[in-house]
Structure formats: C-alpha cells, structure tokens
Design a protein around this motif. Structure first.
Motif, PDB file in Angstrom:
ATOM      1  N   GLY A  14      28.178   3.254  -2.362  1.00  0.00           N
ATOM      2  CA  GLY A  14      29.240   3.085  -3.329  1.00  0.00           C
ATOM      3  C   GLY A  14      30.411   3.771  -3.644  1.00  0.00           C
ATOM      4  N   VAL A  15      29.701   5.159  -3.550  1.00  0.00           N
ATOM      5  CA  VAL A  15      30.907   6.395  -3.842  1.00  0.00           C
ATOM      6  C   VAL A  15      31.861   6.457  -2.853  1.00  0.00           C
ATOM      7  CG1 VAL A  15      30.882   8.793  -4.103  1.00  0.00           C
ATOM      8  CG2 VAL A  15      29.031   7.580  -5.636  1.00  0.00           C
ATOM      9  N   LEU A  16      31.394   6.296  -1.735  1.00  0.00           N
ATOM     10  CA  LEU A  16      32.503   6.200  -0.438  1.00  0.00           C
ATOM     11  C   LEU A  16      33.601   5.376  -0.760  1.00  0.00           C
ATOM     12  CD1 LEU A  16      30.188   7.899   2.344  1.00  0.00           C
ATOM     13  CD2 LEU A  16      31.628   9.066   0.779  1.00  0.00           C
ATOM     14  N   THR A  17      32.809   4.017  -0.773  1.00  0.00           N
ATOM     15  CA  THR A  17      33.796   3.017  -0.863  1.00  0.00           C
ATOM     16  C   THR A  17      34.862   3.290  -1.933  1.00  0.00           C
ATOM     17  OG1 THR A  17      31.815   1.428  -0.146  1.00  0.00           O
ATOM     18  CG2 THR A  17      33.788   0.223  -1.114  1.00  0.00           C
ATOM     19  N   SER A  18      34.446   3.702  -3.052  1.00  0.00           N
ATOM     20  CA  SER A  18      35.390   3.874  -4.266  1.00  0.00           C
ATOM     21  C   SER A  18      36.320   4.908  -3.882  1.00  0.00           C
ATOM     22  CB  SER A  18      34.558   4.272  -5.518  1.00  0.00           C
ATOM     23  OG  SER A  18      33.877   2.885  -5.984  1.00  0.00           O
ATOM     24  N   LEU A  19      35.845   5.943  -3.406  1.00  0.00           N
ATOM     25  CA  LEU A  19      36.680   7.194  -2.810  1.00  0.00           C
ATOM     26  C   LEU A  19      37.631   6.707  -1.855  1.00  0.00           C
ATOM     27  CD1 LEU A  19      34.093  10.045  -2.678  1.00  0.00           C
ATOM     28  CD2 LEU A  19      35.963   9.835  -4.525  1.00  0.00           C
ATOM     29  N   GLY A  20      37.355   5.961  -0.871  1.00  0.00           N
ATOM     30  CA  GLY A  20      38.307   5.569  -0.185  1.00  0.00           C
ATOM     31  C   GLY A  20      39.289   4.620  -0.450  1.00  0.00           C
ATOM     32  N   ASN A  60      41.753   6.695  -2.704  1.00  0.00           N
ATOM     33  CA  ASN A  60      42.196   7.941  -2.094  1.00  0.00           C
ATOM     34  C   ASN A  60      41.618   9.203  -2.825  1.00  0.00           C
ATOM     35  OD1 ASN A  60      43.628   9.403  -0.191  1.00  0.00           O
ATOM     36  ND2 ASN A  60      45.345   9.744  -1.651  1.00  0.00           N
ATOM     37  N   GLY A  61      40.274   9.184  -3.083  1.00  0.00           N
ATOM     38  CA  GLY A  61      39.763   9.997  -4.041  1.00  0.00           C
ATOM     39  C   GLY A  61      39.078  11.223  -2.969  1.00  0.00           C
ATOM     40  N   ALA A 120      32.711   9.650   5.201  1.00  0.00           N
ATOM     41  CA  ALA A 120      33.614   9.534   4.254  1.00  0.00           C
ATOM     42  C   ALA A 120      34.982   9.217   4.848  1.00  0.00           C
ATOM     43  CB  ALA A 120      33.718  10.903   3.311  1.00  0.00           C
ATOM     44  N   ARG A 121      35.628  10.138   6.019  1.00  0.00           N
ATOM     45  CA  ARG A 121      36.744   9.937   6.290  1.00  0.00           C
ATOM     46  C   ARG A 121      36.837   8.441   7.049  1.00  0.00           C
ATOM     47  NH1 ARG A 121      40.485  11.265   4.886  1.00  0.00           N
ATOM     48  NH2 ARG A 121      41.679  11.316   6.926  1.00  0.00           N
ATOM     49  N   GLU A 122      35.873   7.774   7.509  1.00  0.00           N
ATOM     50  CA  GLU A 122      36.063   6.323   7.741  1.00  0.00           C
ATOM     51  C   GLU A 122      36.361   5.492   6.869  1.00  0.00           C
ATOM     52  OE1 GLU A 122      33.517   4.676  10.996  1.00  0.00           O
ATOM     53  OE2 GLU A 122      33.086   6.641  11.695  1.00  0.00           O
ATOM     54  N   TYR A 123      35.826   5.876   5.694  1.00  0.00           N
ATOM     55  CA  TYR A 123      36.182   5.191   4.394  1.00  0.00           C
ATOM     56  C   TYR A 123      37.406   5.315   3.724  1.00  0.00           C
ATOM     57  CZ  TYR A 123      31.406   3.041   3.387  1.00  0.00           C
ATOM     58  OH  TYR A 123      30.140   2.363   3.629  1.00  0.00           O
ATOM     59  N   GLY A 124      38.154   6.548   4.574  1.00  0.00           N
ATOM     60  CA  GLY A 124      39.525   6.789   3.910  1.00  0.00           C
ATOM     61  C   GLY A 124      39.525   7.704   2.749  1.00  0.00           C
ATOM     62  N   HIS A 136      36.435  14.382  -6.893  1.00  0.00           N
ATOM     63  CA  HIS A 136      36.021  13.482  -7.651  1.00  0.00           C
ATOM     64  C   HIS A 136      34.350  13.378  -7.637  1.00  0.00           C
ATOM     65  CE1 HIS A 136      40.201  12.373  -7.262  1.00  0.00           C
ATOM     66  NE2 HIS A 136      40.162  11.999  -8.400  1.00  0.00           N
ATOM     67  N   ASP A 137      33.916  13.652  -6.481  1.00  0.00           N
ATOM     68  CA  ASP A 137      32.567  13.701  -6.116  1.00  0.00           C
ATOM     69  C   ASP A 137      32.191  14.901  -5.243  1.00  0.00           C
ATOM     70  OD1 ASP A 137      31.060  10.784  -7.090  1.00  0.00           O
ATOM     71  OD2 ASP A 137      33.241  10.580  -6.454  1.00  0.00           O
ATOM     72  N   VAL A 138      30.777  15.369  -5.552  1.00  0.00           N
ATOM     73  CA  VAL A 138      30.213  16.472  -4.788  1.00  0.00           C
ATOM     74  C   VAL A 138      28.965  16.359  -4.233  1.00  0.00           C
ATOM     75  CG1 VAL A 138      29.718  18.799  -4.977  1.00  0.00           C
ATOM     76  CG2 VAL A 138      31.594  18.146  -6.174  1.00  0.00           C
ATOM     77  N   LEU A 139      28.749  16.565  -2.721  1.00  0.00           N
ATOM     78  CA  LEU A 139      27.627  16.275  -2.122  1.00  0.00           C
ATOM     79  C   LEU A 139      27.025  17.678  -1.892  1.00  0.00           C
ATOM     80  CD1 LEU A 139      25.606  14.642  -0.608  1.00  0.00           C
ATOM     81  CD2 LEU A 139      26.828  14.925   1.474  1.00  0.00           C
ATOM     82  N   ALA A 140      25.714  17.793  -2.288  1.00  0.00           N
ATOM     83  CA  ALA A 140      25.071  18.961  -2.062  1.00  0.00           C
ATOM     84  C   ALA A 140      24.229  18.761  -0.622  1.00  0.00           C
ATOM     85  CB  ALA A 140      24.156  19.594  -3.049  1.00  0.00           C
TER      86      ALA A 140
END
Length: 421
Positions: A143-149, A152-153, A171-175, A241-245
């Motif tokens: 859901g996060v990647l969808t929103s970021l894409g 443009n997050g 993430a890049r595939e989502y944009g 907008h988001d961070v993945l550890a």
C-alpha cells in the motif's frame, strides 16, 4: 515406543516448519504433530513478499505453503497466533506464552526463523518507518509503494542487501523516488564482492535509484508522527515520506538460549548449533531453517543460511532425522533474486576473502553471464544472471572440488558439464 504414542512438536510456522510437518506424515509418522506459529496467517513462503506479491503480480493466496484445509486433513494440530515462551528439557515440555498451556514432546523442532534488525537511531517510532519480514509487513508496504508511486513520493532504504534492492526495484516500478543508504562501498559487498556489487549498482542507477555508499542513517526526521527526511552521518538530509530498514536479520534464538542449548559465535552466524543431522546439543531437540548453524563439510565451516532453499530442504531433513532416518544435511546454499529485467540464481558460499578471483563466462555488459568465485582453480560459488538451467552443473562443479582451467571456465562454448570430472 510406537509412533502413535509419540508427540512431535514444531515451534515456528514458516516454510521450514510446515515442510517438516508435511514430511513427518509423508514418511509415515502416525503420532501427534503439533505446529505452533506465532503469526495468525497459515504458514507461507517469504520470497514473494519482496518480489511478486509486493508488486501485485501474485495473489495473496499463492504465498501459502498448503491450503488451510490441508492441516486438518493430515491431522496436524496447527496453533496460529501462539508463542512458546519456555522449554523444559528435563520434563520435555513446551509452554505457550498466551495461556500457559504446557505440551509434552518426544521430539522438538525449532524452526523459529529470523527477525529484522532494527535501526537504533532517533525517529524509528514514526509511522512511516517499515521493516519487511512478515506477510503483514508486505501488505502494508504494498500500500505504501502504491501511494508513493501515485504521489511521486520518496522512499529511503537503509541497506543495499537483497531485500533492500528488491524493494528498491519494486518501488521504482510503482513510480516512487528511491534513495538507498549503504555503509559498504557497493551493494551486496559482503556477498558478491566489489566486481558484481558494482554491476547491481549500475542496474539500479539506470532505473533512477540514488545510492549513497559509505554512509549510515543517524536520524529519521519527522513531524506530527510522519516522516519528513532521513539524515546520514555526513550531515546530509534526504527527502523521505517513508523509510525501509533493510539492514539484515538476526536468528530468533532466545527460546533456545533460555533452554540452555548451544549457540554459535558471531563468526558462524549466532544460530542454534546443530550437527549434520540438524540435532542440537539436546539429542531430542532439532533446529532447521534460518535459526540453525550447521556444519558443512564441503566448505569446511559452520554455516547459517537465511535463504528460501535452506528452509525448503532443511525442514524435511530435520523431520527425517527426528524419525531416525539416515540424514546428512549438506545442501549447497542456493538463492535467487529478480530485479527489473534481471533474474539471477546463486549457488555456493564465497564470502569476502575466501576467493582469489572472479571468472566471468558470457557478457556481463549485456547482463547475460555466469560469474564464478574461484580459489586456486576450485569453484566455490557461481551466479547465473539471465542464463538459465545451469544450477545443476554449477553445483556439481562446486561439489567436485576439482581444479578447473579458468580459461575453459570462462569459455561459453565449452559446456559446463564437460568441466565436471
């Protein structure tokens, strides 16, 4: 004691635990099989969480090891959403953490897996900080990647290992905009070394990923509970907008340690020490999957392997050992990854400092090649990139321990099979 009078308990409902339960029944065990899973989802496989599922290319139901009805049909007592908080080796019991239920075992398998390492910096309590290990994590991240894409997050990823790179690609595939912070000099430096690490860096740069090597996150900056930026140890702030550890995983050994089982040192992965039959320092307790540190005669060391194939094969091997079958667990480590249009498979074990050269067969520029990590002419590991159906000969080469002419190894016109003595 006949099978029907025995109780085998499996702690850990991942792939290793589920395949162990399956193997016990396939081998004809008629006693009680109790499978305890601390998640509320049925046992599932983890590779899709950072690949097909998070990309929306695989449905949720496809990740499960068995359909839900399989457990009852095979008389597997499945306890979902339950934890074990104590093992009494003298009484041969395990105690559930939720309600204190005590269950007797004749044989016990620990398949407790691993857990993500946490960032120990300010700001990790913000809502936009994520880890990826469980299905619930993947659902949230999807859901996060969808929103970021869509918006443009910006996603900042701490760590350029396999999980970090696969999620960067997703993430890049989502944009989404993606920045990766990595303390090493290249992605996957400890696994692949500088030569192949640089290839993966270039792949991601071509797709718009920004890398900052030799850097560590020092703070996640936020406001009103939301992430605004990620600060690195050079003082720079990176929009986020988001961070993945994605800084690795640690074996879940607390239960084993509390029970007094032997634990490997840091050089051997800090897992639960097992022998070649996957038996721990207690002859009635076994360990398999991410949590086990097992001796590997081929590489003359003790290994702890976190990859899918180790769970797939280790769980059944432990189950057969619990049934006193003739077992020697010595699988060549194997894993795979998919990133953009690059697919790869890796077999073997060649950590930094263990090899003296990397031999390339094929065209690395076109990303259609096989890389071999070689020491004194012997192949320690091989990685095929966009070249398929070669895992078997690569593994046979590794197992042979034969000295190979490196010019022949690099020559794509000589079949790999011809190099196997």
């Amino acid at each position: 004691m006949v099978d029907a009078d025995q109780t085998f308990v499996i702690v850990g409902g991942g792939l290793a635990g589920a395949k162990a339960a399956e193997t016990l029944r396939a081998e004809g065990f008629t006693g009680r099989v109790i499978l305890i899973c601390d998640e509320r989802d049925h046992p599932y496989e983890r590779p899709p969480l950072s690949k097909g599922y998070v990309l929306g290319k695989e449905e949720r139901d496809t990740v499960f090891v068995h359909e839900p009805a399989w457990y009852a049909r095979n008389d597997i007592e499945l306890h979902l959403g339950q934890t074990v908080d104590a093992i009494d080796r003298t009484a041969k019991t395990v105690r559930f953490g939720e309600d204190g239920t005590v269950v007797h075992y004749d044989k016990l398998l620990l398949a407790t897996g691993a857990e993500p390492r946490r960032l120990d910096i300010p700001g990790t309590d913000l809502a936009g900080v994520h880890h990826l290990r469980r299905l619930a994590h993947a659902e949230r991240l999807k859901g996060v990647l969808t929103s970021l894409g869509r918006d443009n997050g910006h996603l900042v990823i701490a760590g350029a290992g396999w999980i970090g790179l696969e999620i960067a690609a997703a993430a890049r595939e989502y944009g989404a905009e993606v920045t990766v912070i990595e303390h090493g000099p290249t992605p996957l430096h400890g696994v692949l070394g500088p030569e192949l690490g640089a290839l993966f860096a270039e792949l991601h740069r071509e797709h718009g990923v920004r890398f900052h090597f030799g850097r560590r996150l020092t703070e996640i900056v936020g406001q009103d509970g939301m992430v605004l930026a990620a600060r690195t140890d050079d003082g720079e702030e990176h929009p986020a907008h988001d961070v993945l550890a994605a800084i690795g995983a640690a074996p879940r050994t607390a239960l084993a340690e509390a029970a007094g089982l032997e634990i490997a040192d840091a050089a051997h992965g800090r897992g639960v020490v097992v022998d070649e039959r996957l038996r721990t320092s207690d002859p009635d307790i076994y360990a398999a999957g991410d949590v086990a540190s097992f001796p590997h005669a081929l590489f003359d060391t003790r290994l702890r392997v976190e990859h899918w194939a180790n769970a797939l094969n280790g769980g059944p091997a432990a189950a057969r050992a619990m049934l006193d079958r003739d077992v020697t667990y010595d699988r060549v480590p194997y894993f795979f990854s998919d990133q953009y249009d690059l697919g790869m498979e890796y077999s073997g074990w060649a950590p930094a400092g263990s090899y003296d050269q990397v031999v390339i067969r094929g065209d690395a520029g076109k990303r259609e090649f096989i890389a071999f990590w070689v020491k004194e002419g012997r192949v320690l590991a091989g990685m095929n990139v966009n070249v398929w159906d070669v895992t078997e000969p690569i593994q046979k080469l590794i197992r042979s321990r034969a000295q190979v002419d490196t010019e022949n190894l690099a020559n794509p016109h000589i079949p790999l099979e011809d190099l196997i003595p």
